[in-house]
Design a protein around this motif. Structure first.
Motif, mmCIF file in Angstrom:
data_model
loop_
_atom_site.group_PDB
_atom_site.id
_atom_site.type_symbol
_atom_site.label_atom_id
_atom_site.label_comp_id
_atom_site.label_asym_id
_atom_site.label_seq_id
_atom_site.Cartn_x
_atom_site.Cartn_y
_atom_site.Cartn_z
ATOM 1 N N PRO A 220 0.797 -1.238 0.000
ATOM 2 C CA PRO A 220 0.000 0.000 0.000
ATOM 3 C C PRO A 220 0.825 1.281 0.000
ATOM 4 O O PRO A 220 0.300 2.335 -0.353
ATOM 5 N N LEU A 221 2.113 1.212 0.377
ATOM 6 C CA LEU A 221 2.917 2.432 0.315
ATOM 7 C C LEU A 221 3.371 2.718 -1.111
ATOM 8 O O LEU A 221 3.909 3.780 -1.398
ATOM 9 N N HIS A 222 3.149 1.749 -2.016
ATOM 10 C CA HIS A 222 3.601 1.912 -3.406
ATOM 11 C C HIS A 222 2.379 1.823 -4.318
ATOM 12 O O HIS A 222 1.648 2.792 -4.471
ATOM 13 N N ARG A 255 -2.239 6.558 8.095
ATOM 14 C CA ARG A 255 -1.837 7.216 6.845
ATOM 15 C C ARG A 255 -3.039 7.355 5.930
ATOM 16 O O ARG A 255 -3.865 6.451 5.836
ATOM 17 N N LEU A 256 -3.115 8.474 5.250
ATOM 18 C CA LEU A 256 -4.226 8.694 4.330
ATOM 19 C C LEU A 256 -3.762 8.342 2.928
ATOM 20 O O LEU A 256 -2.781 8.909 2.417
ATOM 21 N N MET A 257 -4.453 7.387 2.342
ATOM 22 C CA MET A 257 -4.026 6.853 1.046
ATOM 23 C C MET A 257 -4.217 7.890 -0.064
ATOM 24 O O MET A 257 -5.239 8.577 -0.108
ATOM 25 N N GLY A 258 -3.225 7.964 -0.958
ATOM 26 C CA GLY A 258 -3.314 8.918 -2.068
ATOM 27 C C GLY A 258 -2.669 10.257 -1.746
ATOM 28 O O GLY A 258 -2.791 11.206 -2.532
ATOM 29 N N PHE A 259 -1.959 10.334 -0.609
ATOM 30 C CA PHE A 259 -1.283 11.578 -0.220
ATOM 31 C C PHE A 259 0.165 11.286 0.152
ATOM 32 O O PHE A 259 0.446 10.244 0.732
ATOM 33 N N GLY A 260 1.054 12.235 -0.162
ATOM 34 C CA GLY A 260 2.467 12.108 0.208
ATOM 35 C C GLY A 260 3.276 11.437 -0.890
ATOM 36 O O GLY A 260 2.738 10.625 -1.666
ATOM 37 N N HIS A 261 4.528 11.782 -0.987
ATOM 38 C CA HIS A 261 5.420 11.150 -1.961
ATOM 39 C C HIS A 261 6.867 11.339 -1.549
ATOM 40 O O HIS A 261 7.210 12.380 -0.993
ATOM 41 N N ARG A 262 7.691 10.352 -1.808
ATOM 42 C CA ARG A 262 9.103 10.435 -1.440
ATOM 43 C C ARG A 262 9.822 11.530 -2.229
ATOM 44 O O ARG A 262 10.679 12.223 -1.696
ATOM 45 N N ARG A 307 3.459 19.753 13.850
ATOM 46 C CA ARG A 307 4.687 18.950 14.024
ATOM 47 C C ARG A 307 5.926 19.827 13.900
ATOM 48 O O ARG A 307 6.896 19.655 14.643
ATOM 49 N N ARG A 316 7.952 18.242 5.951
ATOM 50 C CA ARG A 316 7.503 18.102 4.572
ATOM 51 C C ARG A 316 6.042 18.518 4.356
ATOM 52 O O ARG A 316 5.170 18.156 5.137
ATOM 53 N N LEU A 318 2.712 17.880 2.473
ATOM 54 C CA LEU A 318 2.188 16.684 1.813
ATOM 55 C C LEU A 318 1.158 17.086 0.752
ATOM 56 O O LEU A 318 0.288 17.922 1.003
ATOM 57 N N ASN A 321 -0.968 12.412 -4.305
ATOM 58 C CA ASN A 321 -0.135 11.666 -5.261
ATOM 59 C C ASN A 321 -1.005 11.051 -6.355
ATOM 60 O O ASN A 321 -2.227 11.195 -6.347
ATOM 61 N N GLU A 323 -2.143 8.237 -7.005
ATOM 62 C CA GLU A 323 -3.164 7.218 -6.728
ATOM 63 C C GLU A 323 -4.558 7.809 -6.457
ATOM 64 O O GLU A 323 -5.558 7.142 -6.673
HETATM 65 N N1 CMC Z 1 -0.881 10.377 5.589
HETATM 66 C C1 CMC Z 1 -0.475 10.809 6.812
HETATM 67 N N2 CMC Z 1 0.786 11.129 7.103
HETATM 68 C C2 CMC Z 1 1.683 11.012 6.115
HETATM 69 C C3 CMC Z 1 1.340 10.581 4.827
HETATM 70 C C4 CMC Z 1 0.001 10.259 4.594
HETATM 71 N N3 CMC Z 1 -0.415 9.837 3.399
HETATM 72 N N4 CMC Z 1 2.443 10.549 4.059
HETATM 73 C C5 CMC Z 1 3.456 10.940 4.841
HETATM 74 N N5 CMC Z 1 2.994 11.219 6.071
HETATM 75 C C6 CMC Z 1 3.785 11.684 7.200
HETATM 76 C C7 CMC Z 1 4.418 10.486 7.879
HETATM 77 O O1 CMC Z 1 3.602 10.003 8.917
HETATM 78 C C8 CMC Z 1 5.716 11.025 8.363
HETATM 79 O O2 CMC Z 1 5.498 11.614 9.605
HETATM 80 P P1 CMC Z 1 6.329 11.095 10.882
HETATM 81 O O3 CMC Z 1 7.724 11.553 10.604
HETATM 82 O O4 CMC Z 1 5.646 11.757 12.026
HETATM 83 O O5 CMC Z 1 6.211 9.611 10.883
HETATM 84 C C9 CMC Z 1 6.074 12.129 7.359
HETATM 85 O O6 CMC Z 1 4.854 12.486 6.712
HETATM 86 C C10 CMC Z 1 7.056 11.659 6.295
HETATM 87 O O7 CMC Z 1 6.604 10.422 5.800
HETATM 88 P P2 CMC Z 1 7.559 9.286 5.306
HETATM 89 O O8 CMC Z 1 6.887 7.966 5.401
HETATM 90 O O9 CMC Z 1 8.900 9.407 5.942
HETATM 91 O O10 CMC Z 1 7.722 9.686 3.821
HETATM 92 P P3 CMC Z 1 8.193 8.708 2.698
HETATM 93 O O11 CMC Z 1 8.875 9.519 1.689
HETATM 94 O O12 CMC Z 1 8.931 7.547 3.230
HETATM 95 O O13 CMC Z 1 6.797 8.102 2.196
HETATM 96 C C11 CMC Z 1 4.843 7.537 1.093
HETATM 97 C C12 CMC Z 1 6.153 8.356 1.033
HETATM 98 C C13 CMC Z 1 4.203 7.558 -0.273
HETATM 99 C C14 CMC Z 1 5.173 6.088 1.462
HETATM 100 C C15 CMC Z 1 3.907 8.152 2.156
HETATM 101 O O14 CMC Z 1 3.633 9.493 1.827
HETATM 102 C C16 CMC Z 1 2.623 7.367 2.344
HETATM 103 O O15 CMC Z 1 2.601 6.433 3.159
HETATM 104 N N6 CMC Z 1 1.509 7.712 1.603
HETATM 105 C C17 CMC Z 1 0.278 6.971 1.702
HETATM 106 C C18 CMC Z 1 0.288 5.752 0.780
HETATM 107 C C19 CMC Z 1 0.205 6.161 -0.680
HETATM 108 O O16 CMC Z 1 -0.576 7.010 -1.078
HETATM 109 N N7 CMC Z 1 1.027 5.468 -1.514
HETATM 110 C C20 CMC Z 1 1.107 5.730 -2.944
HETATM 111 C C21 CMC Z 1 2.418 6.386 -3.314
HETATM 112 S S1 CMC Z 1 2.424 7.163 -4.922
HETATM 113 C C22 CMC Z 1 2.531 5.868 -6.012
HETATM 114 C C23 CMC Z 1 3.882 5.337 -6.200
HETATM 115 O O17 CMC Z 1 4.768 6.077 -6.668
HETATM 116 O O18 CMC Z 1 4.082 4.181 -5.886
#
Ligand code: CMC
Length: 378
Positions: A220-222, A255-262, A307, A316, A318, A321, A323
């Motif tokens: 689900p993170l990808h 985590r809220l799906m469809g939000f955030g990106h590396r 935070r 960061r 957010l 994304n 999805e």
């Molecule tokens: N909802 C709530 N908080 C979030 C989210 C989210 N969707 N995304 C990031 N954060 C917070 C996270 O909790 C963290 O806070 P803390 O430091 O307090 O733990 C901070 O933002 C940084 O997050 P991270 O996990 O270190 O960031 P990352 O670059 O490793 O993760 C991500 C990127 C896509 C895994 C993440 O944003 C996420 O879990 N998103 C939700 C799942 C999602 O939509 N996935 C599809 C990704 S796009 C398609 C693809 O390219 O595969």
């Protein structure tokens, strides 16, 4: 730790692990490039086969090359009767697990061997044939029967949508899906592409490399997020409930799906493009989706602001994304939500295949270091 010891980067964040000419993600500017071309322009104006050819050859095809490549992908994309039976037996259960197993089973059935010390032309054909088969694999997994007969010269996108919905798609639906499939075809060194390249770097057969990609995309993170995005719309239910629902989820640490990106620090250009497609579709979800998008962005911004104050450092921002709007677009064209990840795979398998070819052409085994945190013997 000595001064010459390389530093550790969690999640390999900020590490450059390979060179590629296939795609470039500029996360600061919000730009995506496929081999010298703006990916969004390609997605809006070209066919999958044209963009696939671009990835393979480094240039867009002429009209004759396009139709020849399209015909080749169509022919290679057929499953033998024995393969249809093999794949049909995997019907049922979680579709992406079945897809992963089917890809592995087909590679085994075709007797793919490790690529090291082999004729690379032959290996290249194996990659193209395996990737071309994705639409037929998803269809057989869904119906349990051989693919229905479609018009000759239906392209990859049309065969996919036709196979999944069981009827010839309208021009609008086909364009929406083709746009999506091109947009997500490749995306720098994302986790699943990296996994495919790592497996290929060991000299393993190309079926193993592609199977690694499927397994990695499933999380689900990808690639596993778009189905849960629709579940989120269902859970929110109404425009008024969007903000309270988001606040409750965040308070519970979810985590809220469809939000955030590396990589993206601004809007994901694929998401903006798919939002335009969704607005044009103007389906029953559109108003709720827009409200959920803006309310969740506001809730995430408030949380990140709090935070930053607590941590006393910038955190960061957010954004949405790819999805999020994928879910709206794919639902509108009639693809069931449990097949959203398989649809993503049907697109990204093309990128994996091209990365595997690129890796093989200039191979170096991936073998990073780890930082030992255990104790040392006395
Ligand atoms: N909802 C709530 N908080 C979030 C989210 C989210 N969707 N995304 C990031 N954060 C917070 C996270 O909790 C963290 O806070 P803390 O430091 O307090 O733990 C901070 O933002 C940084 O997050 P991270 O996990 O270190 O960031 P990352 O670059 O490793 O993760 C991500 C990127 C896509 C895994 C993440 O944003 C996420 O879990 N998103 C939700 C799942 C999602 O939509 N996935 C599809 C990704 S796009 C398609 C693809 O390219 O595969």
């Amino acid at each position: 730790m000595s001064e010459s010891t390389p530093s550790f980067a969690a999640g390999l964040e900020g590490v450059i692990a390979c060179k590629t000419r296939l795609s470039h993600v500029d996360g600061e500017a919000g730009k995506l490039v496929f081999n010298g071309h703006n990916a969004i322009t390609l997605a809006e104006n070209n066919t999958i086969e044209e963009v696939w050819f671009l990835l393979r050859e480094g240039r867009l095809p002429t009209a004759e090359e396009h139709s020849a490549f399209r015909a080749r992908v169509e022919t290679l994309g057929q499953l033998s009767p024995q393969e249809v039976r093999l794949v049909a037996r995997l019907k049922g259960g979680e579709p992406l697990s079945a897809f992963r197993t089917a890809i592995s089973a087909i590679a085994k059935n075709r007797n793919f061997k490790p690529w090291l010390n082999r004729d690379l032309k032959e290996v290249d054909n194996e990659v193209l044939a395996l990737c071309s088969a994705a639409p037929a694999v998803v269809e057989v997994l869904r119906t349990g029967r051989k693919p229905i007969r479609k018009l000759r010269n239906a392209g990859y996108a049309e065969r996919y949508l036709w196979g999944v919905t069981g009827k010839k798609p309208s021009a609008d639906n086909l364009h929406a899906v083709e746009t999506y499939l091109i947009l997500t075809m490749d995306h720098g060194l994302n986790a699943s592409t990296f996994a495919s390249r790592v497996t290929a770097s060991t000299g393993a057969d190309v079926g193993a490399a592609i199977t690694s990609g499927v397994g990695t995309l499933s999380g689900p993170l990808h690639g596993g997020a778009p189905g849960p995005v629709l579940d989120m719309f269902d859970a929110v239910g109404s425009v008024d409930n969007a903000r309270p629902w988001a606040d409750a989820q965040l308070a519970a640490g979810r985590r809220l799906m469809g939000f955030g990106h590396r990589i993206y620090r601004t809007d994901d250009p694929r998401s903006l493009c798919l939002k335009r497609v969704a607005e044009k579709q103007n389906g029953p979800r559109i108003e709720l989706a827009k409200a959920v998008e803006s309310q969740i962005l506001a809730a995430l911004a408030d949380r990140q602001k709090a935070r930053a104050t607590t941590l006393n450092k910038p955190v960061r921002t957010l954004r949405v994304n790819v999805e999020f709007w994928t879910a709206v677009v794919l639902e509108h064209v009639g693809i069931p939500r449990e097949l959203f990840s398989s649809t993503f795979c049907t697109s990204r398998i093309i990128g994996w295949g091209e990365h595997v070819r690129e890796q093989i052409a200039d191979n170096k085994l991936y073998r990073p270091l780890s930082q030992y945190t255990g104790s040392m013997p006395e």
